[in-house]
Scaffold this motif. Structure first.
Motif, PDB file in Angstrom:
ATOM      1  N   LEU A   3      84.200 -33.891  -5.356  1.00  0.00           N
ATOM      2  CA  LEU A   3      84.733 -32.682  -4.738  1.00  0.00           C
ATOM      3  C   LEU A   3      83.995 -31.471  -5.273  1.00  0.00           C
ATOM      4  O   LEU A   3      83.609 -31.447  -6.441  1.00  0.00           O
ATOM      5  CB  LEU A   3      86.221 -32.516  -5.050  1.00  0.00           C
ATOM      6  N   THR A   4      83.833 -30.486  -4.438  1.00  0.00           N
ATOM      7  CA  THR A   4      83.305 -29.206  -4.894  1.00  0.00           C
ATOM      8  C   THR A   4      84.501 -28.346  -5.265  1.00  0.00           C
ATOM      9  O   THR A   4      85.335 -28.047  -4.408  1.00  0.00           O
ATOM     10  CB  THR A   4      82.481 -28.532  -3.776  1.00  0.00           C
ATOM     11  N   PRO A   5      84.627 -27.980  -6.529  1.00  0.00           N
ATOM     12  CA  PRO A   5      85.764 -27.152  -6.932  1.00  0.00           C
ATOM     13  C   PRO A   5      85.719 -25.785  -6.247  1.00  0.00           C
ATOM     14  O   PRO A   5      84.650 -25.196  -6.101  1.00  0.00           O
ATOM     15  CB  PRO A   5      85.592 -26.997  -8.443  1.00  0.00           C
ATOM     16  N   ARG A   6      86.875 -25.318  -5.831  1.00  0.00           N
ATOM     17  CA  ARG A   6      86.996 -24.014  -5.195  1.00  0.00           C
ATOM     18  C   ARG A   6      87.529 -23.016  -6.210  1.00  0.00           C
ATOM     19  O   ARG A   6      88.272 -23.381  -7.121  1.00  0.00           O
ATOM     20  CB  ARG A   6      87.920 -24.123  -3.988  1.00  0.00           C
ATOM     21  N   LYS A   7      87.154 -21.749  -6.035  1.00  0.00           N
ATOM     22  CA  LYS A   7      87.489 -20.722  -7.009  1.00  0.00           C
ATOM     23  C   LYS A   7      88.981 -20.676  -7.311  1.00  0.00           C
ATOM     24  O   LYS A   7      89.391 -20.643  -8.473  1.00  0.00           O
ATOM     25  CB  LYS A   7      87.006 -19.363  -6.505  1.00  0.00           C
TER      26      LYS A   7
END
Length: 150
Positions: A3-7
């Protein structure tokens, strides 16, 4: 699962990791795991369904963070037959649409609301009152309140 972590996800976990109010590392770990699970529940994910070459059902695998990840897994494992990535609609989003998700991006930032934009009536170019019958919000609040600098 990649997963690409979101802010906003990172900030939610940082808030817990820097909270001095935990009585023990175990209490903090429990809170972090629960919050991470809540964050993942707000994601749409994918599973890989599989059928053997003779048409019989194979095993299903997942979850995956993207179609590409599911397809790469199938290619790497070299399963005989066919595999197909199927989207899993987020149960967290369905619940948030119904119950509200206070402070979550894409939902009304009115602290009493938290419902998605489509539950608010359209008034010209602006959105108005929330139509969820249990909600008294009279205006869609798009942005999070800005903290005041001291």
């Amino acid at each position: 699962m990649r997963l690409t972590p979101r802010k906003h996800e990172i900030q939610a976990l940082v808030g817990l990791l820097t909270d001095p109010g935990f009585e023990s590392p175990e209490d903090m770990a429990k809170a972090v795991l629960k919050e991470a699970a809540s964050i993942l529940q707000m994601r749409d994910l994918w599973v890989l369904t599989h059928r053997w070459a003779d048409g019989s059902k194979g095993l299903n695998y997942g979850p995956f963070g993207s179609v590409a990840e599911a397809e790469a897994f199938a290619k790497k494992m070299s399963f005989g037959g066919t595999g197909r990535a199927i989207p899993l609609t987020s149960s967290g989003i369905a619940l948030a649409n119904h119950d509200g998700k206070a402070g979550w991006p894409g939902y009304c930032y009115d602290p009493q609301c938290g419902h998605p934009p489509y539950t608010h009536s359209a008034a010209s170019a602006a959105r108005g009152k929330c139509h969820v019958t249990t909600c008294d919000c009279d205006k869609f609040v798009k942005d999070a309140p800005k903290s005041k600098k001291k």
